[in-house]
Scaffold this motif. Structure first.
Motif, PDB file in Angstrom:
ATOM      1  N   SER A  18      -1.672   6.403  15.542  1.00 27.10           N
ATOM      2  CA  SER A  18      -0.783   5.242  15.533  1.00 27.10           C
ATOM      3  C   SER A  18       0.671   5.614  15.305  1.00 27.10           C
ATOM      4  O   SER A  18       1.556   4.767  15.452  1.00 27.10           O
ATOM      5  CB  SER A  18      -1.233   4.246  14.460  1.00 27.10           C
ATOM      6  OG  SER A  18      -1.312   4.883  13.186  1.00 27.10           O
ATOM      7  N   ILE A  19       0.930   6.889  14.965  1.00 25.24           N
ATOM      8  CA  ILE A  19       2.322   7.324  14.796  1.00 25.24           C
ATOM      9  C   ILE A  19       3.110   7.109  16.087  1.00 25.24           C
ATOM     10  O   ILE A  19       4.328   6.900  16.083  1.00 25.24           O
ATOM     11  CB  ILE A  19       2.373   8.815  14.365  1.00 25.24           C
ATOM     12  CG1 ILE A  19       3.755   9.176  13.835  1.00 25.24           C
ATOM     13  CG2 ILE A  19       1.989   9.739  15.500  1.00 25.24           C
ATOM     14  CD1 ILE A  19       4.057   8.641  12.470  1.00 25.24           C
ATOM     15  N   GLY A  20       2.388   7.115  17.217  1.00 21.28           N
ATOM     16  CA  GLY A  20       3.050   6.930  18.507  1.00 21.28           C
ATOM     17  C   GLY A  20       3.582   5.537  18.740  1.00 21.28           C
ATOM     18  O   GLY A  20       4.305   5.297  19.711  1.00 21.28           O
ATOM     19  N   LEU A  21       3.217   4.580  17.872  1.00 21.97           N
ATOM     20  CA  LEU A  21       3.716   3.209  18.014  1.00 21.97           C
ATOM     21  C   LEU A  21       5.124   3.043  17.459  1.00 21.97           C
ATOM     22  O   LEU A  21       5.778   2.038  17.733  1.00 21.97           O
ATOM     23  CB  LEU A  21       2.772   2.240  17.295  1.00 21.97           C
ATOM     24  CG  LEU A  21       1.344   2.154  17.851  1.00 21.97           C
ATOM     25  CD1 LEU A  21       0.471   1.310  16.937  1.00 21.97           C
ATOM     26  CD2 LEU A  21       1.365   1.576  19.265  1.00 21.97           C
ATOM     27  N   MET A  22       5.581   4.036  16.697  1.00 20.40           N
ATOM     28  CA  MET A  22       6.884   3.911  16.034  1.00 20.40           C
ATOM     29  C   MET A  22       7.956   4.477  16.961  1.00 20.40           C
ATOM     30  O   MET A  22       8.532   5.538  16.748  1.00 20.40           O
ATOM     31  CB  MET A  22       6.842   4.634  14.691  1.00 20.40           C
ATOM     32  CG  MET A  22       5.671   4.177  13.829  1.00 20.40           C
ATOM     33  SD  MET A  22       5.557   4.978  12.224  1.00 20.40           S
ATOM     34  CE  MET A  22       6.897   4.151  11.383  1.00 20.40           C
ATOM     35  N   LYS A  23       8.221   3.746  18.009  1.00 19.73           N
ATOM     36  CA  LYS A  23       9.029   4.241  19.121  1.00 19.73           C
ATOM     37  C   LYS A  23      10.519   4.360  18.812  1.00 19.73           C
ATOM     38  O   LYS A  23      11.277   4.891  19.621  1.00 19.73           O
ATOM     39  CB  LYS A  23       8.817   3.351  20.345  1.00 19.73           C
ATOM     40  CG  LYS A  23       7.376   3.386  20.840  1.00 19.73           C
ATOM     41  CD  LYS A  23       7.194   2.531  22.073  1.00 19.73           C
ATOM     42  CE  LYS A  23       5.755   2.593  22.567  1.00 19.73           C
ATOM     43  NZ  LYS A  23       5.544   1.765  23.790  1.00 19.73           N
ATOM     44  N   GLU A  24      10.932   3.873  17.651  1.00 16.00           N
ATOM     45  CA  GLU A  24      12.346   3.987  17.293  1.00 16.00           C
ATOM     46  C   GLU A  24      12.640   5.222  16.453  1.00 16.00           C
ATOM     47  O   GLU A  24      13.782   5.456  16.060  1.00 16.00           O
ATOM     48  CB  GLU A  24      12.790   2.739  16.519  1.00 16.00           C
ATOM     49  CG  GLU A  24      12.655   1.440  17.291  1.00 16.00           C
ATOM     50  CD  GLU A  24      13.522   1.435  18.543  1.00 16.00           C
ATOM     51  OE1 GLU A  24      14.643   1.978  18.472  1.00 16.00           O
ATOM     52  OE2 GLU A  24      13.080   0.887  19.556  1.00 16.00           O
ATOM     53  N   LEU A  25      11.614   6.021  16.186  1.00 13.25           N
ATOM     54  CA  LEU A  25      11.808   7.201  15.343  1.00 13.25           C
ATOM     55  C   LEU A  25      12.743   8.211  16.002  1.00 13.25           C
ATOM     56  O   LEU A  25      12.594   8.564  17.170  1.00 13.25           O
ATOM     57  CB  LEU A  25      10.471   7.882  15.041  1.00 13.25           C
ATOM     58  CG  LEU A  25       9.651   7.365  13.872  1.00 13.25           C
ATOM     59  CD1 LEU A  25       8.385   8.196  13.718  1.00 13.25           C
ATOM     60  CD2 LEU A  25      10.466   7.420  12.569  1.00 13.25           C
ATOM     61  N   HIS A  26      13.687   8.693  15.195  1.00 12.01           N
ATOM     62  CA  HIS A  26      14.569   9.778  15.615  1.00 12.01           C
ATOM     63  C   HIS A  26      14.207  11.071  14.889  1.00 12.01           C
ATOM     64  O   HIS A  26      14.384  12.159  15.444  1.00 12.01           O
ATOM     65  CB  HIS A  26      16.035   9.422  15.328  1.00 12.01           C
ATOM     66  CG  HIS A  26      16.565   8.331  16.198  1.00 12.01           C
ATOM     67  ND1 HIS A  26      17.546   8.554  17.151  1.00 12.01           N
ATOM     68  CD2 HIS A  26      16.258   7.011  16.283  1.00 12.01           C
ATOM     69  CE1 HIS A  26      17.828   7.424  17.772  1.00 12.01           C
ATOM     70  NE2 HIS A  26      17.051   6.464  17.255  1.00 12.01           N
ATOM     71  N   VAL A  27      13.706  10.945  13.653  1.00 14.62           N
ATOM     72  CA  VAL A  27      13.367  12.114  12.829  1.00 14.62           C
ATOM     73  C   VAL A  27      11.985  11.904  12.227  1.00 14.62           C
ATOM     74  O   VAL A  27      11.723  10.873  11.610  1.00 14.62           O
ATOM     75  CB  VAL A  27      14.406  12.323  11.700  1.00 14.62           C
ATOM     76  CG1 VAL A  27      13.984  13.497  10.812  1.00 14.62           C
ATOM     77  CG2 VAL A  27      15.793  12.557  12.276  1.00 14.62           C
ATOM     78  N   LEU A  28      11.106  12.904  12.411  1.00 16.85           N
ATOM     79  CA  LEU A  28       9.770  12.858  11.824  1.00 16.85           C
ATOM     80  C   LEU A  28       9.481  14.206  11.175  1.00 16.85           C
ATOM     81  O   LEU A  28       9.416  15.234  11.846  1.00 16.85           O
ATOM     82  CB  LEU A  28       8.714  12.563  12.887  1.00 16.85           C
ATOM     83  CG  LEU A  28       7.252  12.551  12.415  1.00 16.85           C
ATOM     84  CD1 LEU A  28       7.051  11.498  11.327  1.00 16.85           C
ATOM     85  CD2 LEU A  28       6.314  12.297  13.588  1.00 16.85           C
ATOM     86  N   ASN A  29       9.324  14.187   9.851  1.00 18.72           N
ATOM     87  CA  ASN A  29       9.073  15.422   9.100  1.00 18.72           C
ATOM     88  C   ASN A  29       7.760  15.272   8.323  1.00 18.72           C
ATOM     89  O   ASN A  29       7.675  14.527   7.358  1.00 18.72           O
ATOM     90  CB  ASN A  29      10.229  15.699   8.134  1.00 18.72           C
ATOM     91  CG  ASN A  29      10.126  17.071   7.485  1.00 18.72           C
ATOM     92  OD1 ASN A  29       9.101  17.736   7.562  1.00 18.72           O
ATOM     93  ND2 ASN A  29      11.202  17.490   6.830  1.00 18.72           N
ATOM     94  N   LEU A  30       6.738  16.017   8.766  1.00 20.73           N
ATOM     95  CA  LEU A  30       5.426  16.016   8.098  1.00 20.73           C
ATOM     96  C   LEU A  30       5.107  17.397   7.547  1.00 20.73           C
ATOM     97  O   LEU A  30       3.940  17.703   7.262  1.00 20.73           O
ATOM     98  CB  LEU A  30       4.337  15.601   9.098  1.00 20.73           C
ATOM     99  CG  LEU A  30       4.523  14.246   9.796  1.00 20.73           C
ATOM    100  CD1 LEU A  30       3.408  14.022  10.803  1.00 20.73           C
ATOM    101  CD2 LEU A  30       4.576  13.113   8.782  1.00 20.73           C
ATOM    102  N   SER A  31       6.111  18.223   7.359  1.00 20.34           N
ATOM    103  CA  SER A  31       5.904  19.619   6.983  1.00 20.34           C
ATOM    104  C   SER A  31       5.398  19.785   5.553  1.00 20.34           C
ATOM    105  O   SER A  31       5.534  18.897   4.711  1.00 20.34           O
ATOM    106  CB  SER A  31       7.210  20.401   7.144  1.00 20.34           C
ATOM    107  OG  SER A  31       8.184  19.935   6.230  1.00 20.34           O
ATOM    108  N   ASN A  32       4.803  20.966   5.319  1.00 22.16           N
ATOM    109  CA  ASN A  32       4.363  21.366   3.979  1.00 22.16           C
ATOM    110  C   ASN A  32       3.395  20.363   3.358  1.00 22.16           C
ATOM    111  O   ASN A  32       3.569  19.911   2.237  1.00 22.16           O
ATOM    112  CB  ASN A  32       5.582  21.572   3.071  1.00 22.16           C
ATOM    113  CG  ASN A  32       5.240  22.357   1.822  1.00 22.16           C
ATOM    114  OD1 ASN A  32       4.222  23.045   1.768  1.00 22.16           O
ATOM    115  ND2 ASN A  32       6.077  22.252   0.798  1.00 22.16           N
ATOM    116  N   ASN A  33       2.353  20.056   4.143  1.00 22.79           N
ATOM    117  CA  ASN A  33       1.259  19.229   3.656  1.00 22.79           C
ATOM    118  C   ASN A  33      -0.049  19.954   3.951  1.00 22.79           C
ATOM    119  O   ASN A  33      -0.070  21.182   4.044  1.00 22.79           O
ATOM    120  CB  ASN A  33       1.304  17.847   4.320  1.00 22.79           C
ATOM    121  CG  ASN A  33       2.357  16.942   3.707  1.00 22.79           C
ATOM    122  OD1 ASN A  33       2.222  16.476   2.579  1.00 22.79           O
ATOM    123  ND2 ASN A  33       3.443  16.696   4.451  1.00 22.79           N
ATOM    124  N   ALA A  34      -1.130  19.218   4.078  1.00 26.54           N
ATOM    125  CA  ALA A  34      -2.427  19.819   4.396  1.00 26.54           C
ATOM    126  C   ALA A  34      -3.075  19.082   5.563  1.00 26.54           C
ATOM    127  O   ALA A  34      -4.296  18.904   5.597  1.00 26.54           O
ATOM    128  CB  ALA A  34      -3.333  19.801   3.169  1.00 26.54           C
TER     129      ALA A  34
END
Length: 211
Positions: free
Chosen positions: A47-63
């Motif tokens: 569902s992350i693909g529904l957020m079409k206004e995103l300019h920056v997405l940072n999911l780093s350093n997780n599991a």
């Protein structure tokens, strides 16, 4: 009013420290999301693909595990994507190559494999973008990043070299000690039979003749 305009997505489920966490009423017109440095687990929601206004997405350093959802290809405004230092596997979606605004990306330190998109924005990335994903290949890596390898592999090779030198040293040092010991004995006692073996044989011959 916001709901009527479709500004909200109903929910998104993430894992935090083994516990499912549901994020509800997510504003789809967010332009930046930074979830880095947490302990989020599970797969990145499609569902992350529904957020079409995103300019920056940072999911780093997780599991995060599983694959990078191809639905990210719908984030047509995305300029920066960082999913580094997770446990992601599978391929980098070819759909990401169509994001014309995507200037910065980081897929390093995962378990990704397969063909890297060959689009221009991928080919202009530094080698560190794909670091520590041994099974990645493609035109984006064939030029400047042909020798990119995981730190683990490099470390193993360095360790093997050190072990070889240690093994050589273990075999070499006793040889030196043994040689020095023999030389000391010979220099100290100089047995006649060793110093002049031919003379000893001559004496035996003379003794035989005398008899």
């Amino acid at each position: 009013m916001g709901d009527k305009l479709g500004y909200y997505h109903d929910s998104m489920v993430l894992m935090n420290k083994g516990v499912e966490m549901e994020l509800v009423r997510i504003l789809q017109i967010l332009t930046s999301i930074d979830f880095s440095g947490n302990k989020f687990e599970g797969e990145i929601p499609k569902s992350i693909g529904l957020m079409k206004e995103l300019h920056v997405l940072n999911l780093s350093n997780n599991a995060f595990t599983g694959s990078i959802p191809s639905s990210m290809g719908n984030l047509t405004a995305l300029e920066s994507l960082d999913v580094s230092q997770n446990k992601l596997s599978g391929k980098i979606p070819q759909e990401l190559g169509k994001l014309s605004f995507l200037a910065y990306m980081n897929f390093s330190h995962n378990q990704l494999s397969g063909l890297v998109p060959g689009d221009n924005q991928f080919q202009t990335q530094p080698c560190s973008t794909f670091e520590d994903n041994l099974a990645l290949f493609g035109p984006s890596l064939d030029n400047d990043c042909i020798d990119i390898r995981t730190p683990t592999l490099q470390q193993n090779e360095e360790d093997a070299e050190v072990i070889s030198w240690i093994a050589a040293g273990i075999g070499f040092i006793p040889g030196i000690v043994y040689g020095v010991t023999i030389k000391y004995i010979l220099d100290s006692y100089k047995p006649q039979w060793f110093m002049n073996p031919f003379g000893r044989n001559n004496r035996r011959r003379r003794s035989t003749i005398a008899h």
